[in-house]
Design a protein around this motif. Structure first.
Motif, short mmCIF file in Angstrom:
data_model
loop_
_atom_site.label_atom_id
_atom_site.label_comp_id
_atom_site.label_asym_id
_atom_site.label_seq_id
_atom_site.Cartn_x
_atom_site.Cartn_y
_atom_site.Cartn_z
N PRO A 171 18.65 24.69 -81.16
CA PRO A 171 19.30 24.13 -80.16
C PRO A 171 19.82 22.76 -80.79
O PRO A 171 19.24 22.01 -81.52
CB PRO A 171 18.36 23.91 -79.10
CG PRO A 171 17.56 24.77 -79.33
CD PRO A 171 17.27 25.02 -80.67
N ALA A 172 21.21 22.49 -80.49
CA ALA A 172 21.84 21.17 -81.27
C ALA A 172 21.29 20.07 -80.30
O ALA A 172 21.63 20.21 -79.03
CB ALA A 172 23.03 21.10 -81.43
N PRO A 173 20.90 19.00 -80.73
CA PRO A 173 20.61 17.92 -79.65
C PRO A 173 21.76 17.27 -79.16
O PRO A 173 22.90 17.23 -79.89
CB PRO A 173 19.91 16.89 -80.75
CG PRO A 173 20.32 17.20 -82.08
CD PRO A 173 20.57 18.76 -82.10
N ARG A 174 21.82 16.91 -77.93
CA ARG A 174 23.05 16.28 -77.34
C ARG A 174 22.55 15.28 -76.10
O ARG A 174 21.82 15.70 -75.46
CB ARG A 174 23.82 17.66 -76.59
CG ARG A 174 24.97 17.23 -75.69
CD ARG A 174 25.69 18.22 -75.17
NE ARG A 174 26.71 17.62 -73.95
CZ ARG A 174 27.88 17.32 -74.24
NH1 ARG A 174 28.50 17.44 -75.89
NH2 ARG A 174 28.70 16.91 -73.50
N THR A 175 23.14 14.29 -76.15
CA THR A 175 22.54 13.16 -75.21
C THR A 175 24.03 12.95 -74.52
O THR A 175 25.14 12.75 -75.22
CB THR A 175 22.47 12.07 -76.02
OG1 THR A 175 21.31 11.94 -76.84
CG2 THR A 175 22.23 10.70 -75.13
N PHE A 205 28.43 20.17 -61.13
CA PHE A 205 27.68 19.21 -61.74
C PHE A 205 28.56 17.86 -61.71
O PHE A 205 29.77 17.81 -61.17
CB PHE A 205 27.75 19.70 -63.26
CG PHE A 205 29.21 19.67 -63.96
CD1 PHE A 205 29.83 18.68 -64.51
CD2 PHE A 205 29.62 20.89 -63.87
CE1 PHE A 205 30.98 18.98 -65.09
CE2 PHE A 205 31.11 21.26 -64.40
CZ PHE A 205 31.66 20.29 -65.20
N THR A 206 27.89 16.88 -62.18
CA THR A 206 28.26 15.53 -62.08
C THR A 206 29.21 14.88 -63.05
O THR A 206 29.36 15.85 -64.05
CB THR A 206 27.15 14.54 -61.74
OG1 THR A 206 26.47 14.56 -63.02
CG2 THR A 206 26.33 14.64 -60.77
N VAL A 207 29.80 13.77 -62.67
CA VAL A 207 30.67 13.24 -63.87
C VAL A 207 29.98 13.20 -64.82
O VAL A 207 28.90 12.60 -64.89
CB VAL A 207 31.39 12.30 -63.20
CG1 VAL A 207 32.27 11.42 -64.31
CG2 VAL A 207 32.27 12.68 -61.89
N GLY A 208 30.84 13.14 -66.08
CA GLY A 208 30.12 12.63 -67.41
C GLY A 208 30.09 13.67 -68.42
O GLY A 208 30.69 14.79 -68.55
N GLY A 209 29.50 13.07 -69.51
CA GLY A 209 29.66 13.89 -70.85
C GLY A 209 28.91 13.36 -71.97
O GLY A 209 28.13 12.33 -72.01
N GLY A 210 29.17 14.09 -73.07
CA GLY A 210 28.19 13.67 -74.56
C GLY A 210 28.60 11.91 -74.85
O GLY A 210 29.88 11.57 -74.66
N VAL A 211 27.66 11.47 -75.23
CA VAL A 211 27.67 10.12 -75.94
C VAL A 211 28.06 10.13 -77.14
O VAL A 211 27.59 10.91 -78.08
CB VAL A 211 26.35 9.33 -75.81
CG1 VAL A 211 26.31 8.16 -76.28
CG2 VAL A 211 25.93 9.35 -74.19
N GLU A 212 29.07 9.25 -77.57
CA GLU A 212 29.68 9.17 -79.05
C GLU A 212 28.49 8.52 -79.91
O GLU A 212 27.92 7.60 -79.28
CB GLU A 212 30.85 8.50 -79.24
CG GLU A 212 32.06 9.33 -78.19
CD GLU A 212 33.35 8.90 -78.29
OE1 GLU A 212 33.36 7.73 -78.59
OE2 GLU A 212 34.00 9.38 -77.61
N ASP A 213 28.82 8.83 -81.19
CA ASP A 213 27.76 7.93 -82.41
C ASP A 213 27.89 6.69 -81.99
O ASP A 213 29.09 5.88 -82.02
CB ASP A 213 28.26 8.52 -83.85
CG ASP A 213 27.81 9.93 -83.97
OD1 ASP A 213 26.96 10.34 -83.19
OD2 ASP A 213 28.34 10.54 -84.82
N GLY A 214 26.86 5.81 -82.03
CA GLY A 214 26.70 4.57 -81.94
C GLY A 214 27.26 3.85 -80.70
O GLY A 214 27.25 2.63 -80.48
N GLY A 258 19.46 19.35 -74.40
CA GLY A 258 20.05 18.12 -73.99
C GLY A 258 19.21 16.87 -73.32
O GLY A 258 18.09 17.33 -72.78
N THR A 259 19.57 15.79 -73.41
CA THR A 259 18.95 14.49 -72.61
C THR A 259 20.11 13.89 -71.87
O THR A 259 21.15 13.50 -72.43
CB THR A 259 18.41 13.55 -73.62
OG1 THR A 259 17.29 14.40 -74.27
CG2 THR A 259 17.70 12.42 -72.61
N GLU A 260 20.19 14.02 -70.38
CA GLU A 260 20.90 13.43 -69.71
C GLU A 260 20.68 12.22 -68.78
O GLU A 260 19.45 12.20 -68.39
CB GLU A 260 21.54 14.34 -68.48
CG GLU A 260 21.92 15.70 -69.25
CD GLU A 260 22.62 16.82 -68.19
OE1 GLU A 260 23.48 17.59 -68.30
OE2 GLU A 260 21.86 16.66 -67.18
#
Length: 332
Positions: A171-175, A205-214, A258-260
């Motif tokens: 699994p690829a990590p995804r925040t 699902f709720t609004v939102g998505g992946g956090v970009e680097d930094g 994933g961590t949401e």
């Protein structure tokens, strides 16, 4: 007389110091042998596990012409005596290299990759212990005083290391930063989407998505809210993060760990229905998100549709009624 006494004292000190030095060296050598034995036990266990996984691969995931040689090689590696162990393990490594990992079930591919990685690590640990033990045993004082006793001379374990694929099916990590967007009537906005693979699940699902680097979590949540709905809320006005959700899921054939992080945004001062602008959707979102709607808390409790997070209907009403108490809660 005084000179003789001094000489005797000096000799006695040297003898005692030399004896202590030899004792310390013997103790160090003993510790190295213990470390080496522990390293071999770990390596032997790692090799045995790899053989078991290889037999499972042969039995459940390969055609017979490829499965039989792999099964035989695994059994040969398990039963080979120490002098023949390296050849047997190299043959198993060669046959495993020919296995198409993409064709294996994901859990089995993960287990095989993990078993191979443990073999590589255990072999390096064992060989490091052998190197350190041999270095000390080759010193003159160790050989002259036979500090190694009857312990056999250590031998390296030389096998070809498999090429590790650490990204194949792990699994690829995804925040993700998500926003629970609530209007003046206490309704929450949810999107309805689906996994693009054939037969993929659909869900709300709720609004939102992946956090970009930094990127800061709060800033990411505000950005995702603006891009997906056209609603601009200052990052500092978001409440939270109130909830955190850990989830393993697959999307478009790729596994994710994933961590949401969930923030609350309440719309006030709006007159009537809030217009949602989805023109900022990415290509993937355009392809996989079909519609959106505002949900009453009662509707969330009554629906049989899949809604994420699972506890949204349970946790949203008290959050709206009492406000956020400043504590981060782990949810499903």
């Amino acid at each position: 007389m005084n000179t003789l006494l001094v000489v005797l004292v000096v000799l006695a000190v040297l003898v005692v110091a030399g004896g202590l030095f030899l004792v310390a060296t013997a103790n160090r050598l003993d510790r190295l042998h213990v470390r080496m034995d522990a390293g071999w036990a770990a390596l032997d266990a790692a090799l045995a596990r790899r053989a078991v996984v290889a037999r499972t691969v042969a039995a459940s995931a390969l055609p017979a012409p490829q499965a039989e040689p792999l099964r035989a090689a695994a059994e040969g590696a398990e039963t080979a005596p120490r002098p023949e162990r390296e050849l047997a393990e190299n043959e198993l490594t060669r046959l495993l290299a020919d296995v198409d990992r993409a064709a294996l079930p994901a859990p089995l591919a993960d287990e095989l990759a993990d078993a191979e990685q443990r073999v590589v690590i255990a072999r390096r640990v064992y060989n490091d212990a052998v190197r350190d033990t041999l270095t000390l045993r080759r010193r003159r004082k160790v050989r002259y005083f036979r500090l190694a006793g009857t312990a056999r001379l250590p031998e390296y374990f030389e096998i070809a290391e498999p090429e590790l694929d650490t990204t194949s099916s792990r699994p690829a990590p995804r925040t993700s930063a998500r926003v629970v967007l609530v209007d003046e009537r206490g309704r929450v906005l949810l999107f309805h989407g689906h996994d693009p693979v054939p037969g993929g699940d659909s869900y709300w699902f709720t609004v939102g998505g992946g956090v970009e680097d930094g990127e800061d979590l709060r800033a990411a949540a505000a950005r995702e809210l603006r891009e997906e709905t056209g609603i601009a809320v200052p990052a500092d006005d978001l409440v939270g993060p109130a909830w955190r959700r850990r989830v393993e899921f697959s999307f478009d054939g790729r596994a994710y760990d994933g961590t949401e992080w969930f923030f609350l945004a309440r719309l006030e001062g709006t007159d009537g229905e809030v217009e949602i602008d989805t023109s900022g959707f990415t290509d993937v979102e355009v392809e996989t998100i079909g519609t959106h709607r505002w949900w009453e808390p009662g509707e969330l409790r009554a629906t049989e549709d899949t809604v994420y997070p699972v506890q949204l209907a349970e946790l949203l009403p008290p959050l709206l009624a009492d406000g956020w108490d400043g504590r981060l809660r782990t949810i499903r």
